[in-house]
Design a protein around this motif. Structure first.
Motif, mmCIF file in Angstrom:
data_model
loop_
_atom_site.group_PDB
_atom_site.id
_atom_site.type_symbol
_atom_site.label_atom_id
_atom_site.label_comp_id
_atom_site.label_asym_id
_atom_site.label_seq_id
_atom_site.Cartn_x
_atom_site.Cartn_y
_atom_site.Cartn_z
ATOM 1 N N TYR A 77 48.707 -3.473 23.600
ATOM 2 C CA TYR A 77 48.086 -3.351 22.264
ATOM 3 C C TYR A 77 47.366 -4.650 21.882
ATOM 4 C CZ TYR A 77 47.521 -2.289 17.333
ATOM 5 O OH TYR A 77 46.993 -2.054 16.081
ATOM 6 N N LEU A 78 47.959 -5.781 22.256
ATOM 7 C CA LEU A 78 47.375 -7.073 21.898
ATOM 8 C C LEU A 78 46.137 -7.405 22.726
ATOM 9 C CD1 LEU A 78 50.656 -9.168 21.522
ATOM 10 C CD2 LEU A 78 49.095 -8.480 19.682
ATOM 11 N N HIS A 79 45.953 -6.748 23.852
ATOM 12 C CA HIS A 79 44.854 -7.113 24.752
ATOM 13 C C HIS A 79 43.799 -6.022 24.904
ATOM 14 C CE1 HIS A 79 47.990 -10.026 26.020
ATOM 15 N NE2 HIS A 79 46.950 -10.826 26.122
ATOM 16 N N VAL A 80 43.966 -4.902 24.197
ATOM 17 C CA VAL A 80 42.941 -3.853 24.236
ATOM 18 C C VAL A 80 42.092 -3.979 22.973
ATOM 19 C CG1 VAL A 80 42.498 -1.380 24.225
ATOM 20 C CG2 VAL A 80 44.335 -2.291 25.617
ATOM 21 N N ASP A 81 40.820 -4.355 23.136
ATOM 22 C CA ASP A 81 39.967 -4.616 21.973
ATOM 23 C C ASP A 81 38.837 -3.598 21.809
ATOM 24 O OD1 ASP A 81 41.257 -7.036 21.156
ATOM 25 O OD2 ASP A 81 40.295 -8.057 22.847
ATOM 26 N N ARG A 106 48.889 -7.766 14.014
ATOM 27 C CA ARG A 106 47.528 -7.349 14.311
ATOM 28 C C ARG A 106 47.241 -5.977 13.723
ATOM 29 N NH1 ARG A 106 44.375 -7.996 20.051
ATOM 30 N NH2 ARG A 106 42.360 -7.243 19.303
ATOM 31 N N ARG A 107 48.252 -5.136 13.728
ATOM 32 C CA ARG A 107 48.105 -3.805 13.155
ATOM 33 C C ARG A 107 47.805 -3.884 11.660
ATOM 34 N NH1 ARG A 107 47.180 1.586 14.222
ATOM 35 N NH2 ARG A 107 48.166 2.863 12.633
ATOM 36 N N ALA A 108 48.349 -4.912 11.029
ATOM 37 C CA ALA A 108 48.209 -5.057 9.576
ATOM 38 C C ALA A 108 46.897 -5.704 9.169
ATOM 39 C CB ALA A 108 49.368 -5.884 9.024
ATOM 40 N N GLU A 109 46.086 -6.145 10.138
ATOM 41 C CA GLU A 109 44.798 -6.757 9.795
ATOM 42 C C GLU A 109 43.921 -5.750 9.068
ATOM 43 O OE1 GLU A 109 43.191 -8.108 13.446
ATOM 44 O OE2 GLU A 109 44.643 -9.741 13.714
#
Length: 421
Positions: A354-358, A405-408
Motif C-alpha cells: 500500500y505504501l509503495h503503490v502510487d 497515508r490513508r488519512a491524507e
C-alpha cells in the motif's frame, strides 16, 4: 577431485579411519549429475521471470525430493545400512535447517522489495553459491578432522551455542535481515533505487549502473555463509564420510527454490520449528562431544587417553531427528498462534504494498481492503497474542504509516482506521 576421493574413504575421524570405497568415477558422476540439475534449473525455470503456480512448485518439489530419496536408497543398497542411515539423517537435518533459512531469505527479499516474479532467480543464485561455499566448508572440515581429533569438541560447542540461541524466545529479530553481511553489502555495492526486470545492470542517464538485484544476490549468498557455520558441523556430527556429507548437503539444497514457493503460505505457521531445530542441534552437539571424548587425545582431558563413554548410534540419531521434526511441525500447524502468523505476514506485506503503490488508485483500494480485513482478524485474537503483535515495532510502524497515508486529504474515500490490537 583427488582430494575429494581421498577424503571420502575416511569415516570416523582421526585415529579410526574406515574405507567406504567410493571410487573416483562415482564422485565425478555424482558431481556431474548435481551440476546438470542446477543447469536445468537455470535454463528451464528462471530464464523467463514468472511466479510459479502452486501446482508447478508442488510438482518440482516432489520430483527433487524423489531424486534425493532414490539416491539415498542407492547409498543404502551399495553402501550398507549404516551409511544409508547416515545419509538420510544428514539429508533430513539439512532440509529442516534449509527450511528455517527460507525465513531469512523471505525477510531479505521483502526488505529489498524484490518483485515476486524475480525471486526465483535470486533464490537459485543463492542455492548455487551455497553449494559451492559449503563444499569448501566440507573439505575444510574434513581436513581439520583428519589432522585434529579435538575439532569434534569445537563442532559440538558450536552446535550447543547455536541451539541455545535458537531456543531464545521468538521475536521479530529472530529472522532479521540486518546482519553484518548485508550491512557491508549495502555500503560497498551502490545500485539504482528501482529494478529493471531481473537484470543485474541497467543504463541510467547514459551510465551503466548496477540494479538492486545484484545487491540482493550478494546479501542472500553472504547470509548463507553464516548458515553454514551450524549446518556443516551438524552433518559431521552425524557422519564423517565426506561423500555422504556432500551429497546430503547438495540434495537438501536442490529443490529449495521450489519449496520456497510451495511453503510460502505455511512458512510463518511453523512457529515451533526453530525450537525443534534447537533440540536437534543440541542433540547432535552432545553426540559430537561424546565422540570427541571417545577419540580424546587432549592432554588435559583424562591425561590424553580416550574416555570410555556411550556413543549415540546412527539409528537413534535418525529416530530423534524424525521424531522432533514431526512433533514440532504438527504442533505448529495446529497452533492458533501459528495460524495467526499467516495473517500477520499478509498484513505486513499488504501494508508495504500500500505504501509503495502510487499510480493505480483502484489497486491501492483493493490492497487496503485486504489489510483492513487482516487487521480485523488480528484484533479478534486473545489479548496474549495481541500483546505479542503490538511488541513487533516494525509491523506496527508499517500499519501506522499505511493508515496515516490513508488519512491524507487526497485519498478518498476514507474508511476505518487501524484495528486496536
Amino acid at each position: 577431485m583427488i582430494f575429494l576421493n581421498a577424503c571420502s574413504v575416511n569415516r570416523f575421524g582421526a585415529g579410526s579411519w574406515q574405507s567406504v570405497g567410493v571410487p573416483q568415477v562415482v564422485w565425478w558422476a555424482t558431481t556431474a549429475g548435481i551440476a546438470a540439475l542446477l543447469l536445468f534449473d537455470y535454463l528451464a525455470h528462471v530464464r523467463r521471470a514468472h511466479v510459479p503456480t502452486l501446482r508447478e512448485a508442488a510438482l518440482w518439489s516432489t520430483l527433487y525430493v524423489g531424486i534425493a530419496v532414490l539416491f539415498g536408497l542407492g547409498v543404502l543398497v551399495f553402501g550398507g545400512a549404516d551409511t544409508g542411515a547416515e545419509y538420510f539423517a544428514g539429508w533430513v537435518t539439512e532440509k529442516a535447517l534449509s527450511v528455517d533459512n527460507l525465513f531469512v531469505f523471505l525477510v531479505v527479499m521483502s526488505s529489498f522489495r524484490v518483485p515476486r516474479a524475480n525471486q526465483q532467480k535470486v533464490l537459485l543464485f543463492g542455492i548455487t553459491f551455497s553449494l559451492v561455499a559449503r563444499t569448501g566448508f566440507i573439505l575444510l572440515g574434513a581436513a581439520l578432522i583428519d589432522l585434529f581429533a579435538w575439532v569434534f569438541y569445537v563442532f559440538g560447542l558450536i552446535l550447543l551455542l547455536t541451539a541455545g540461541n535458537l531456543a531464545k524466545p521468538a521475536s521479530e529479530e529472530n529472522h532479521d535481515a540486518d546482519n553484518v553481511v548485508i550491512r557491508a553489502a549495502r555500503r560497498l555495492v551502490r545500485t539504482t533505487d528501482t529494478y529493471d526486470g531481473d537484470r543485474l545492470f541497467t543504463v541510467r542517464d547514459g551510465v551503466r549502473t548496477m540494479t538492486p538485484m545484484l545487491l540482493v544476490m550478494v546479501a542472500i549468498g553472504g547470509t548463507d555463509l553464516l548458515f553454514a557455520l551450524d549446518s556443516i558441523p551438524a552433518l559431521f556430527g552425524l557422519t564423517q564420510d565426506v561423500y555422504v556429507v556432500f551429497t546430503a548437503t547438495a540434495f537438501s539444497l536442490l529443490g529449495l527454490r521450489q519449496l520456497y514457493f510451495l511453503l510460502d503460505g505455511l512458512l510463518n505457521r511453523l512457529v515451533y520449528l526453530t525450537y525443534g531445530l534447537a533440540a536437534i542441534l543440541a542433540f547432535i552437539g552432545v553426540k559430537l562431544i561424546l565422540h570427541a571424548l571417545h577419540e580424546n587425545n587432549l592432554p588435559f582431558v583424562n591425561d590424553g587417553d580416550p574416555v570410555d563413554v556411550v556413543e549415540i548410534g546412527t539409528g537413534l540419531s535418525l529416530a530423534v531427528i524424525f521424531g522432533v521434526l514431526v512433533v514440532t511441525v504438527a504442533a505448529s500447524l495446529t497452533s492458533r498462534w501459528g495460524r495467526a502468523q499467516n495473517v500477520i505476514c499478509a498484513a505486513r506485506r499488504h501494508a508495504r504494498e500500500y505504501l509503495h503503490v502510487d499510480n493505480d488508485p483502484v489497486h491501492r483500494e483493493e490492497i487496503y481492503a485486504k489489510l483492513h480485513a487482516e487487521e480485523a482478524v488480528l484484533g479478534g485474537l486473545p489479548e496474549k497474542y495481541r500483546a505479542r503483535i503490538r511488541a513487533q515495532e516494525e509491523l506496527m510502524s508499517l500499519l501506522d504509516q499505511a493508515h496515516a497515508r490513508r488519512a491524507e486529504p487526497a485519498v478518498t474515500p476514507k474508511s476505518g482506521g487501524r484495528t486496536l490490537l
